[in-house]
Design an enzyme around this catalytic site. Structure first.
Site, short mmCIF file in Angstrom:
data_model
loop_
_atom_site.label_atom_id
_atom_site.label_comp_id
_atom_site.label_asym_id
_atom_site.label_seq_id
_atom_site.Cartn_x
_atom_site.Cartn_y
_atom_site.Cartn_z
N TYR A 1 -2.90 -0.31 10.44
CA TYR A 1 -2.88 -0.69 9.03
C TYR A 1 -1.51 -0.36 8.42
CZ TYR A 1 -4.25 -0.85 4.06
OH TYR A 1 -4.33 -1.14 2.72
N SER B 1 0.86 -1.18 0.00
CA SER B 1 0.00 0.00 0.00
C SER B 1 0.89 1.22 0.00
CB SER B 1 -0.85 0.00 1.27
OG SER B 1 -1.49 1.25 1.44
P1 NAP Z 1 -11.95 -5.57 -0.09
O1 NAP Z 1 -12.80 -5.01 -1.19
O2 NAP Z 1 -12.40 -5.38 1.33
O3 NAP Z 1 -11.73 -7.15 -0.37
C1 NAP Z 1 -11.00 -7.93 0.54
C2 NAP Z 1 -10.97 -9.38 0.04
O4 NAP Z 1 -10.21 -10.16 0.99
C3 NAP Z 1 -12.37 -10.00 -0.03
O5 NAP Z 1 -12.40 -10.88 -1.16
C4 NAP Z 1 -12.45 -10.81 1.27
O6 NAP Z 1 -13.36 -11.89 1.11
C5 NAP Z 1 -10.99 -11.28 1.41
N1 NAP Z 1 -10.58 -11.63 2.78
C6 NAP Z 1 -10.60 -10.83 3.87
N2 NAP Z 1 -10.17 -11.51 4.96
C7 NAP Z 1 -9.86 -12.77 4.52
C8 NAP Z 1 -9.38 -13.95 5.17
N3 NAP Z 1 -9.10 -13.96 6.48
N4 NAP Z 1 -9.18 -15.07 4.42
C9 NAP Z 1 -9.45 -15.06 3.08
N5 NAP Z 1 -9.91 -13.98 2.42
C10 NAP Z 1 -10.12 -12.85 3.14
O7 NAP Z 1 -10.45 -4.99 -0.14
P2 NAP Z 1 -9.65 -4.27 -1.36
O8 NAP Z 1 -9.84 -2.82 -1.27
O9 NAP Z 1 -9.90 -4.99 -2.64
O10 NAP Z 1 -8.15 -4.54 -0.89
C11 NAP Z 1 -7.39 -5.65 -1.32
C12 NAP Z 1 -5.94 -5.47 -0.86
O11 NAP Z 1 -5.42 -4.25 -1.37
C13 NAP Z 1 -5.78 -5.38 0.67
O12 NAP Z 1 -4.59 -6.04 1.06
C14 NAP Z 1 -5.68 -3.89 0.92
O13 NAP Z 1 -5.00 -3.59 2.11
C15 NAP Z 1 -4.89 -3.47 -0.30
N6 NAP Z 1 -5.02 -2.04 -0.62
C16 NAP Z 1 -6.23 -1.48 -0.93
C17 NAP Z 1 -6.29 -0.14 -1.22
C18 NAP Z 1 -7.57 0.54 -1.61
O14 NAP Z 1 -7.56 1.77 -1.80
N7 NAP Z 1 -8.69 -0.17 -1.74
C19 NAP Z 1 -5.12 0.64 -1.20
C20 NAP Z 1 -3.93 0.06 -0.87
C21 NAP Z 1 -3.88 -1.31 -0.59
P3 NAP Z 1 -14.20 -12.54 2.36
O15 NAP Z 1 -14.58 -11.39 3.27
O16 NAP Z 1 -15.38 -13.21 1.72
O17 NAP Z 1 -13.26 -13.51 3.01
#
Ligand code: NAP
Length: 253
Positions: free
Chosen positions: A157, A144
Site C-alpha cells: 500500500y 496518503s
Molecule cells: P473505501 O471506503 O473502501 O471506498 C473505496 C471506494 O473505491 C468505493 O466507492 C469502491 O466502490 C471504489 N472502488 C474500489 N475499487 C474500484 C475499482 N476498481 N473501480 C472503481 N471503483 C473502485 O475507501 P476510503 O477509505 O474511502 O478510501 C478512499 C481513498 O482514500 C483510497 O485511495 C485510500 O487509499 C485513500 N486513503 C484512505 C485513508 C483512510 O484512513 N480511510 C487514509 C489515507 C488514504 P466499489 O467497491 O463499489 O467499486
C-alpha cells in the site's frame, strides 16, 4: 459571502470510488459548492443509492472499473457525452490489503497496484487528453500519509501511495504547460470501511489518537476543504504538491 477565488459553482467534477467513504464525502462537498458531480464505482446499484443522498439535481453516476483501460476510455467518453466536459477529476478509488510482506501474494501485489496506482494513470490520462486540449483542468490524486511513511504489514500500500505522489509530480510536469494543475491530497487516519478493522482494534485506535497531534481519528468531512481549495481558482498556481490532511501526524515523531 465567500471570496470569488474559491468559487467553483458550475464546474463538472468526476470523483472515482465515490459510492462510499472519502470519495462520497468529497463528491458531497463538490456538489454543495455548486458543481455538477459524477459518482463512480463498480457497483451501479450502490452508486444510485449514494447519488440519492447527495443534494441538488446535478448528480450523475458512471459505473466502470478504474483498473481496466478499455472500460476507463469508454467511461470517460460516456461521461463527457452525457454530462459535459470535465473540469475536475479526483482520483480517489483505492484499496488496502494488510499482510506481512513475506506472505504477500503476486496476485494481491498486482491487484493493489492496479487499484491504487494504475487507475490514476488510466483515468488521469483519459481525462487529461480532453483537459489539455481545452487548456484547463484540475486533477487531485488521493495519496496518503503512507506516501511518506510506512508501517509493518502495509508495504505494498505504501509503495502504491509513494508512487502516486511521484505520478502527481510527473502529471504536473507533463500537463502543467497545457493549463492543467495536478496535486495530491494525503489523508491521515480517517474512519471509513477501509480502516474499519483498525478502528475496531482498541489498541491500534488508541495509538492513532496518541500519535496524532489533533488527538483523534479523522472524519471524511475533514478532507473536503483541502480538495475544494485545490480545485478552485485560488490554486491556479499550485501544482505538483501533496497537501497532508492528517491532524499533524506526518510532522511529529
Ligand atoms: P473505501 O471506503 O473502501 O471506498 C473505496 C471506494 O473505491 C468505493 O466507492 C469502491 O466502490 C471504489 N472502488 C474500489 N475499487 C474500484 C475499482 N476498481 N473501480 C472503481 N471503483 C473502485 O475507501 P476510503 O477509505 O474511502 O478510501 C478512499 C481513498 O482514500 C483510497 O485511495 C485510500 O487509499 C485513500 N486513503 C484512505 C485513508 C483512510 O484512513 N480511510 C487514509 C489515507 C488514504 P466499489 O467497491 O463499489 O467499486
Amino acid at each position: 459571502m465567500s471570496h470569488p477565488l474559491f468559487d467553483i459553482s458550475g464546474r463538472t467534477a468526476l470523483v472515482t470510488g465515490s459510492s462510499r467513504g472519502i470519495g462520497l464525502a468529497l463528491a458531497r462537498g463538490l456538489a454543495e459548492a455548486g458543481c455538477t458531480v459524477v459518482l463512480n464505482g463498480r457497483d451501479a446499484e450502490r452508486l444510485e443509492r449514494a447519488a440519492a443522498e447527495l443534494p441538488g439535481d446535478r448528480v450523475h453516476v458512471a459505473a466502470f472499473d478504474v483498473t481496466d483501460g478499455p472500460s476507463v476510455a469508454a467511461g470517460i467518453a460516456d461521461v463527457e457525452d452525457r454530462v459535459g466536459p470535465l473540469d475536475i477529476l479526483v482520483n480517489n478509488a483505492g484499496m488496502q490489503l494488510r499482510a506481512p510482506l513475506l506472505e504477500f501474494t503476486d496476485s494481491d501485489w498486482h491487484r493493489i497496484l492496479n487499484t491504487n496506482l494504475t487507475s490514476a494513470f488510466l483515468v488521469g490520462r483519459e481525462a487529461a487528453r480532453r483537459m489539455t486540449e481545452r487548456g484547463h483542468g484540475k486533477i487531485v490524486n488521493i495519496c496518503s500519509l503512507q506516501s511518506e511513511v510506512a508501517r509493518p504489514g502495509i508495504a505494498p500500500y505504501a509503495a502504491t501511495k509513494g508512487a502516486l505522489k511521484m505520478l502527481t509530480k510527473g502529471m504536473c510536469a507533463d500537463w502543467g504547460p497545457h493549463g492543467v494543475q495536478v496535486n495530491g491530497l494525503g489523508p491521515g487516519y480517517i474512519e471509513t470501511e477501509l480502516t474499519r478493522p483498525l478502528v475496531q482494534d482498541e489498541e491500534f485506535s488508541a495509538w492513532v489518537r496518541r500519535r496524532t497531534p489533533a488527538g483523534r481519528w479523522g472524519r471524511t468531512e475533514d478532507l473536503v476543504g483541502g480538495v475544494l481549495f485545490l480545485v478552485s481558482p485560488a490554486a491556479d498556481f499550485v501544482s505538483g504538491q501533496v497537501l497532508y490532511v492528517d491532524g499533524g501526524m506526518t510532522s511529529v515523531l
